[in-house]
Design a protein around this motif. Structure first.
Motif, PDB file in Angstrom:
ATOM      1  N   VAL A  66       0.873  -1.166   0.000  1.00 23.56           N
ATOM      2  CA  VAL A  66       0.000   0.000   0.000  1.00 23.56           C
ATOM      3  C   VAL A  66       0.912   1.219   0.000  1.00 23.56           C
ATOM      4  O   VAL A  66       2.123   1.088   0.212  1.00 23.56           O
ATOM      5  CB  VAL A  66      -0.946   0.029   1.223  1.00 23.56           C
ATOM      6  CG1 VAL A  66      -1.963  -1.076   1.130  1.00 23.56           C
ATOM      7  CG2 VAL A  66      -0.165  -0.067   2.507  1.00 23.56           C
ATOM      8  N   VAL A  67       0.344   2.393  -0.219  1.00 19.79           N
ATOM      9  CA  VAL A  67       1.198   3.567  -0.378  1.00 19.79           C
ATOM     10  C   VAL A  67       2.002   3.833   0.889  1.00 19.79           C
ATOM     11  O   VAL A  67       3.182   4.164   0.835  1.00 19.79           O
ATOM     12  CB  VAL A  67       0.358   4.803  -0.764  1.00 19.79           C
ATOM     13  CG1 VAL A  67       1.244   6.021  -0.914  1.00 19.79           C
ATOM     14  CG2 VAL A  67      -0.386   4.537  -2.055  1.00 19.79           C
ATOM     15  N   SER A  68       1.350   3.629   2.057  1.00 22.63           N
ATOM     16  CA  SER A  68       2.078   3.931   3.290  1.00 22.63           C
ATOM     17  C   SER A  68       3.254   2.980   3.487  1.00 22.63           C
ATOM     18  O   SER A  68       4.311   3.396   3.946  1.00 22.63           O
ATOM     19  CB  SER A  68       1.128   3.883   4.487  1.00 22.63           C
ATOM     20  OG  SER A  68       0.560   2.607   4.600  1.00 22.63           O
ATOM     21  N   SER A  69       3.101   1.708   3.123  1.00 19.78           N
ATOM     22  CA  SER A  69       4.227   0.793   3.318  1.00 19.78           C
ATOM     23  C   SER A  69       5.324   1.090   2.311  1.00 19.78           C
ATOM     24  O   SER A  69       6.516   0.933   2.599  1.00 19.78           O
ATOM     25  CB  SER A  69       3.769  -0.663   3.230  1.00 19.78           C
ATOM     26  OG  SER A  69       3.324  -0.968   1.934  1.00 19.78           O
ATOM     27  N   MET A  70       4.944   1.555   1.116  1.00 27.34           N
ATOM     28  CA  MET A  70       5.975   1.954   0.144  1.00 27.34           C
ATOM     29  C   MET A  70       6.739   3.162   0.661  1.00 27.34           C
ATOM     30  O   MET A  70       7.960   3.262   0.526  1.00 27.34           O
ATOM     31  CB  MET A  70       5.329   2.287  -1.205  1.00 27.34           C
ATOM     32  CG  MET A  70       4.924   1.070  -2.000  1.00 27.34           C
ATOM     33  SD  MET A  70       4.222   1.522  -3.600  1.00 27.34           S
ATOM     34  CE  MET A  70       5.705   1.664  -4.604  1.00 27.34           C
ATOM     35  N   THR A  71       5.998   4.092   1.290  1.00 25.82           N
ATOM     36  CA  THR A  71       6.640   5.274   1.857  1.00 25.82           C
ATOM     37  C   THR A  71       7.642   4.874   2.929  1.00 25.82           C
ATOM     38  O   THR A  71       8.790   5.322   2.935  1.00 25.82           O
ATOM     39  CB  THR A  71       5.578   6.206   2.477  1.00 25.82           C
ATOM     40  OG1 THR A  71       4.523   6.374   1.537  1.00 25.82           O
ATOM     41  CG2 THR A  71       6.167   7.537   2.831  1.00 25.82           C
ATOM     42  N   TYR A  72       7.187   3.994   3.806  1.00 26.17           N
ATOM     43  CA  TYR A  72       8.052   3.517   4.892  1.00 26.17           C
ATOM     44  C   TYR A  72       9.314   2.919   4.312  1.00 26.17           C
ATOM     45  O   TYR A  72      10.427   3.168   4.767  1.00 26.17           O
ATOM     46  CB  TYR A  72       7.286   2.469   5.704  1.00 26.17           C
ATOM     47  CG  TYR A  72       8.096   1.835   6.824  1.00 26.17           C
ATOM     48  CD1 TYR A  72       8.110   2.392   8.092  1.00 26.17           C
ATOM     49  CD2 TYR A  72       8.838   0.683   6.600  1.00 26.17           C
ATOM     50  CE1 TYR A  72       8.836   1.821   9.112  1.00 26.17           C
ATOM     51  CE2 TYR A  72       9.583   0.100   7.618  1.00 26.17           C
ATOM     52  CZ  TYR A  72       9.572   0.670   8.877  1.00 26.17           C
ATOM     53  OH  TYR A  72      10.295   0.106   9.881  1.00 26.17           O
ATOM     54  N   ASN A  73       9.120   2.107   3.287  1.00 25.03           N
ATOM     55  CA  ASN A  73      10.231   1.420   2.660  1.00 25.03           C
ATOM     56  C   ASN A  73      11.250   2.404   2.099  1.00 25.03           C
ATOM     57  O   ASN A  73      12.458   2.239   2.294  1.00 25.03           O
ATOM     58  CB  ASN A  73       9.676   0.535   1.542  1.00 25.03           C
ATOM     59  CG  ASN A  73      10.595  -0.618   1.269  1.00 25.03           C
ATOM     60  OD1 ASN A  73      11.106  -1.241   2.198  1.00 25.03           O
ATOM     61  ND2 ASN A  73      10.821  -0.868   0.009  1.00 25.03           N
ATOM     62  N   GLU A  74      10.756   3.450   1.439  1.00 23.47           N
ATOM     63  CA  GLU A  74      11.686   4.415   0.853  1.00 23.47           C
ATOM     64  C   GLU A  74      12.424   5.178   1.944  1.00 23.47           C
ATOM     65  O   GLU A  74      13.612   5.448   1.829  1.00 23.47           O
ATOM     66  CB  GLU A  74      10.942   5.408  -0.053  1.00 23.47           C
ATOM     67  CG  GLU A  74      10.365   4.793  -1.326  1.00 23.47           C
ATOM     68  CD  GLU A  74      11.413   4.097  -2.181  1.00 23.47           C
ATOM     69  OE1 GLU A  74      12.610   4.456  -2.077  1.00 23.47           O
ATOM     70  OE2 GLU A  74      11.055   3.165  -2.925  1.00 23.47           O
ATOM     71  N   PHE A  75      11.729   5.518   3.014  1.00 19.70           N
ATOM     72  CA  PHE A  75      12.362   6.299   4.075  1.00 19.70           C
ATOM     73  C   PHE A  75      13.374   5.464   4.856  1.00 19.70           C
ATOM     74  O   PHE A  75      14.479   5.904   5.124  1.00 19.70           O
ATOM     75  CB  PHE A  75      11.318   6.865   5.038  1.00 19.70           C
ATOM     76  CG  PHE A  75      10.863   8.238   4.677  1.00 19.70           C
ATOM     77  CD1 PHE A  75      11.649   9.338   4.994  1.00 19.70           C
ATOM     78  CD2 PHE A  75       9.674   8.435   4.007  1.00 19.70           C
ATOM     79  CE1 PHE A  75      11.236  10.612   4.647  1.00 19.70           C
ATOM     80  CE2 PHE A  75       9.256   9.707   3.661  1.00 19.70           C
ATOM     81  CZ  PHE A  75      10.035  10.800   3.977  1.00 19.70           C
ATOM     82  N   LEU A  76      12.986   4.247   5.228  1.00 17.16           N
ATOM     83  CA  LEU A  76      13.798   3.524   6.200  1.00 17.16           C
ATOM     84  C   LEU A  76      14.664   2.433   5.602  1.00 17.16           C
ATOM     85  O   LEU A  76      15.639   2.032   6.215  1.00 17.16           O
ATOM     86  CB  LEU A  76      12.893   2.952   7.285  1.00 17.16           C
ATOM     87  CG  LEU A  76      12.447   4.059   8.234  1.00 17.16           C
ATOM     88  CD1 LEU A  76      11.094   3.791   8.792  1.00 17.16           C
ATOM     89  CD2 LEU A  76      13.478   4.277   9.323  1.00 17.16           C
ATOM     90  N   ASN A  77      14.334   1.941   4.432  1.00 20.92           N
ATOM     91  CA  ASN A  77      15.146   0.869   3.877  1.00 20.92           C
ATOM     92  C   ASN A  77      16.021   1.350   2.735  1.00 20.92           C
ATOM     93  O   ASN A  77      17.228   1.217   2.773  1.00 20.92           O
ATOM     94  CB  ASN A  77      14.260  -0.282   3.409  1.00 20.92           C
ATOM     95  CG  ASN A  77      13.580  -0.934   4.594  1.00 20.92           C
ATOM     96  OD1 ASN A  77      14.176  -1.029   5.659  1.00 20.92           O
ATOM     97  ND2 ASN A  77      12.342  -1.332   4.424  1.00 20.92           N
TER      98      ASN A  77
END
Lengths: 295, 344, 353
Positions: free
Chosen positions: A238-249
């Motif tokens: 989902v968009v929020s998990s993609m966001t998390y991924n870009e920020f933290l991974n």
């Protein structure tokens, strides 16, 4: 006749909260927006240049389109189910003996009191292939059981509905409190059955609460992160998990910021459309929006 | 309202504590949570605090969280020493977050444990292999896994979990798949193809969180997974019937690595703590309790511990290491490809 | 009432736990009659109404409508029209939609529905406001919509629960006339619950005065007013003066003042409680040249009520309220010495309440 200081007073009184609002919301938002216009390099980190490259990337990326569609599909379905469950639930509790109302409300609010991680772990145990739900279905000889429930959109929706229903119940509950209880009797005396009383008299009058609840559920579901990540798994982006991924991974903050910005804009757009098309119409009948009816 | 009041109280309490402790030196160490944190707090940190009359604050987070945190705090670092997986550590070095190692530290360890051009040091050897539920395997009569390609066996359909590409174990999986199918760290396409076509149908979930991974093992949801030796050791200690296989194509080395952070307060103390982490005494503690092979060549382990961990020149040489500089440079692209081709 | 009863309450009672709201109510309402349930708050009149409507279940007793037991019939099927104190109009519906609601519930075809709604609104003189929402109407207009909504379904019985008490005095009087007129025209049997004795007396054919969960007296308003059953009714309906006295051989004596008793009380002996309405007292500023000497006193206060002056006169027998018609003559000043007298047949004996 207002004096100058009379006119200034409201501004002065709201100034502290306006400052907090600006400091805690607007400034970080502006920061995110600015960040999303930068480039990124793995070795050098955030690049100084400006541009819309991140947005161009997103809108030409089918993976993002898929995630955005999934985000809204999940949020929409969650909202719908929450309304179907929460609105009647609020009415039933409202009609209960006052002695039972307190404890019942506590039960309803229960999910909100449990940490999101604990709650989702609970659902994982229940929804697993060897979980309770599948054990029960197998024991009942339901054809096809056990089903794969975990890591599906259904699991995400179930997990979200569980925690979001209280929001609908509480906001509808508040509206019910403002409803003249005599209205139900009036309708009954005119020959309406319980169901008709609910659909024709109660529901239209608690629409503001229903709408507010729906809006809260939709926004929170669309931006939910932990539940989709835990119950949906990595495949269901989902968009929020993609966001998390870009920020933290990936540490590609600018792209993460662009994702966050697009998600926020999309939710905002959906909210505005919703208020324009549905809520206005419902509220106008109740006279809660600026004089629409005949004066 | 409540929250802001709470915040105020916390701030006041913190200020008070800070005033009290200002006399003694303080060092913030960032590292993993879970059993690693447990060992650090009970067996490692107290002795160091006593010997040096300092206070250590332990900051919990997985490698990518801590890396992101230090990236965010660039210029006003609070973290003095960070412990990360080797891959993220090399990235931290390339982002300029690590100071050069003291010579004594560099010289104490095996060459493979010196990372990022003398900026970071491996503090323990682990490896990535195939973890499997021994009880279930025995019941079903499956032979123990021996090859990375066992993950493609049809009988494991929907019974495998593999950590995501955001996780070092996931990166290892992809790199090994590429290597055994004619690719390399620089040419990952064969690995992606195998993952997509042969492995993905068997995968129930791509799961990076150790908590969820162990939950899925315990509920019987998964039978085997790509995982790390230290994780398996922790599960074994908890009494779970889990074993880790070193595939014949080679297990991939996974070091926990430490470095002293650039521009942080108390640099001398940070170097001292880093040296303490690779001292034989601490190395033995981690070997015994965490299943981490010692990187310090001088470490002597009792035989029963030595048998369970990577120990000695020969074993160290048999491990496959990734070219992290290449991997990190390509990682964004790997992630992109993985998300689009594999993780679907 | 000689006609067979339309609605009969027979030994009706309601308890809430250990609290008894309605003790024992028995009464009969004739077809087309306008009956008032009158009493102070807490007397059980509203609970009685709720039981008739079906929203409360009686603890004992029966409710019969046209001889058929009503207990157990759900409110929706009783065919009773209700008008509430708060009007209870559906805020999200226009006046016409409100009125149409009951017809919709009865599945009246759309065309007929429209016609009947228009008729009902015309009946309450609101035809021009059919499309207005309740929030944009005055209290009186809302009350008339509520009335039209209750009447359009042609109920067998109309229940009015304090329908006018939210209106201001002038409007209330207008509405009383209108309501009375409408009820007469339609001829629907009506039960009104109110605490306002003036309203009950103005509207009703008969009033049932309730106290402590019981009916104390049922009579035509003027009868109850003229011959109250007890001291409670005498006080509750209008003003009254009390006159404790000793009776002996057709005369009464109180604080040295002697006066004659009406013929029906002539054989009374000993202590007796008498009452007299303020408008039956005559007040003069000079001694009567002939006849009985009258009771002497002093004007303590006076209130101008338009058509009347209300004097409070302090006498040896206590304070008396006296209602004197405003004849255009100069009123008596406060402090003026006056004489009160009355006709013996204006005196009523009271059972002590």
């Amino acid at each position: 006749m207002m004096t100058r200081s009379d006119r200034l007073t409201p501004a002065l009184l709201t100034a502290p909260s306006a400052l907090v609002y600006a400091g805690a919301l607007l400034v970080p938002l502006a920061g995110v927006l600015a960040l999303s216009l930068h480039g990124f390099d793995f070795e050098k980190g955030v690049l100084p240049g400006w541009g819309l490259a991140n947005y161009q990337d997103l809108f030409t990326d089918p993976l993002f389109g898929e995630a955005l569609a999934r985000t809204f599909r999940i949020a929409g379905l969650t909202t719908l189910i929450c309304l179907l469950v929460g609105v009647p639930e609020a009415w039933i509790i409202h009609r209960m003996d006052p002695r039972w109302r307190g404890p019942m409300l506590l039960v309803v609010v229960g999910p909100l009191l449990v940490s999101v991680v604990v709650r989702n772990f609970g659902w994982m145990v229940l929804l697993g292939t060897n979980g309770l739900v599948n054990q029960a279905l197998t024991a009942l000889h339901v054809p096809g059981a056990p089903f794969r429930l975990m890591f599906t959109e259904l699991a995400v929706v179930i997990g979200l509905v569980h925690v979001m229903v209280p929001l609908v119940v509480l906001s509808v509950w508040a509206s019910l409190g403002r409803l003249d209880p005599v209205l139900e009797r009036a309708a009954t005396s005119l020959g309406a059955g319980r169901f008709t009383v609910f659909t024709r008299v109660v529901l239209p009058n608690v629409m503001p609460g229903v709408m507010a609840g729906a809006l809260m559920v939709f926004c929170l579901s669309a931006s939910a992160f932990a539940t989709p990540a835990m119950l949906g798994g990595k495949r269901l982006k989902v968009v929020s998990s993609m966001t998390y991924n870009e920020f933290l991974n990936t540490l590609n903050w600018p792209l993460g910021a662009a994702l966050a910005t697009v998600l926020m804009a999309a939710i905002l757009l959906a909210t505005l459309l919703w208020t324009r098309l549905v809520e206005r119409r419902a509220l106008r009948r109740l006279g809660e929006v600026a004089q629409g009816g005949p004066a | 309202m409540m929250r802001s009041l709470l915040g105020l109280l916390t701030a006041a309490a913190a200020a008070l504590c800070a005033a009290q402790a200002s006399a003694e030196q303080r060092l913030t160490v960032a590292g993993y949570g879970g059993s690693y944190e447990q060992i650090m707090r009970t067996s490692v940190i107290p002795a160091f605090e006593r010997e040096n009359d300092v206070r250590i604050d332990y900051l919990t987070g997985n490698s990518s969280d801590n890396l992101a945190r230090m990236q965010a705090q660039r210029g006003h670092q609070t973290v003095g020493v960070a412990v990360l997986d080797d891959g993220p550590m090399v990235q931290a070095v390339s982002l300029g977050l690590c100071r050069t190692l003291p010579d004594a530290v560099r010289d104490a360890v095996y060459p493979i444990a010196v990372l990022g051009d003398d900026h970071a040091v491996g503090t323990g050897f682990g490896f990535t292999g195939i973890a499997y539920n021994t009880k279930l395997f025995k019941e079903r009569g499956f032979p123990a896994p021996t090859s990375w390609m066992d993950l493609a066996k049809p009988e494991y359909r929907q019974r495998i979990a593999i950590p995501g590409i955001d996780n070092t174990y996931g990166v290892h999986t992809l790199a090994m798949m590429a290597r055994i199918h004619g690719g390399s760290d620089a040419d990952i396409a064969p690995g992606l193809k195998v993952m997509r076509q042969q492995i993905n149908p068997n995968v129930l979930a791509y799961e990076s969180s150790p908590g969820k991974m162990s939950e899925m093992f315990q509920s019987g949801e998964i039978w085997l997974a790509v995982w790390g030796s230290s994780r398996v050791a922790a599960m074994q200690q908890a009494g779970f019937p889990l074993a880790i296989a070193r595939p014949k194509e080679g297990a991939v080395v996974l070091m926990t690595a430490g470095c002293a952070i650039t521009d942080s307060p108390e640099p001398a103390l940070a170097d001292k703590f880093l040296a303490y982490l690779v001292s034989p005494k601490v190395q033995e503690i981690f070997a015994t309790q965490y299943g981490a092979g010692p990187t310090n060549r001088a470490t002597k382990l009792p035989p029963e511990v030595a048998g369970r961990v990577i120990y000695g020149e020969d074993q160290v040489r048999s491990l496959i290491g990734l070219d992290w500089d290449v991997v990190n440079r390509n990682r964004a692209d790997w992630t992109r490809q993985w998300q689009r081709q594999v993780e679907r | 009432m000689s006609a067979p009863a339309f609605l009969t309450l027979d030994g009706l009672g309601k308890d809430y736990g250990t609290v008894t709201a309605v003790r024992d109510v028995s009464l009969a309402v004739a077809p087309g009659e306008f009956l008032g349930l009158l009493g102070p708050s807490g007397c059980g009149k509203t609970t009685t109404l709720q039981m008739i409507a079906g929203f409360e279940t009686p603890s004992r007793g029966r409710i019969l409508m046209e001889g058929r037991e009503l207990t157990g019939t759900p409110p929706a099927q009783r065919g009773i029209g209700l008008v509430f104190q708060s009007y209870a109009l559906f805020p999200h519906m226009t006046a016409a939609e409100n009125v149409a609601f009951g017809l919709e519930m009865r599945r009246v075809p759309k065309a007929e529905r429209g016609r009947r709604v228009a008729e009902a609104l015309a009946q309450v003189r609101l035809g021009h406001l059919a499309d207005r929402y309740p929030r944009n109407m005055s209290g009186g207009q809302q009350q008339r919509v509520a009335l039209a909504r209750a009447l359009v379904v042609e109920p067998r019985l109309l229940l009015l629960d304090e329908p006018l008490s939210n209106l201001d005095a002038k409007l209330r009087e207008e509405m009383q006339v209108e309501l009375r007129d409408l009820q007469r025209r339609i001829g629907v049997t009506t039960v009104l619950v109110t605490h306002d004795q003036a309203e009950a007396m103005a509207l009703c054919d008969r009033v049932a005065i309730m106290q402590g969960g019981r009916v104390v007296q049922i009579d035509a308003p003027w009868q109850a007013y003229d011959i109250p059953a007890d001291a409670f009714v005498a006080d509750f309906l209008g003003r009254s003066n009390r006159l404790p006295a000793r009776a002996a051989s057709g005369e009464a004596e109180a604080a040295g003042h002697r006066f004659s008793l009406p013929p029906e009380l002539a054989d009374r002996q000993g202590d007796i409680l008498l009452t007299i309405r303020p408008e039956r007292l005559r007040i003069r500023c000079e001694r009567a040249p002939e006849g009985p000497p009258g009771l002497e006193g002093r004007v303590q206060a006076r209130l101008f009520l338009g058509g009347f002056w209300l004097y409070t006169v302090e006498t040896a027998l206590g304070a008396f309220a006296v209602m004197a018609q405003n004849t255009g003559a100069t009123p008596l000043d406060e402090g003026a010495a006056v004489t009160l007298d009355w006709d013996a047949h204006s005196l009523r004996r009271l059972e002590p309440a």
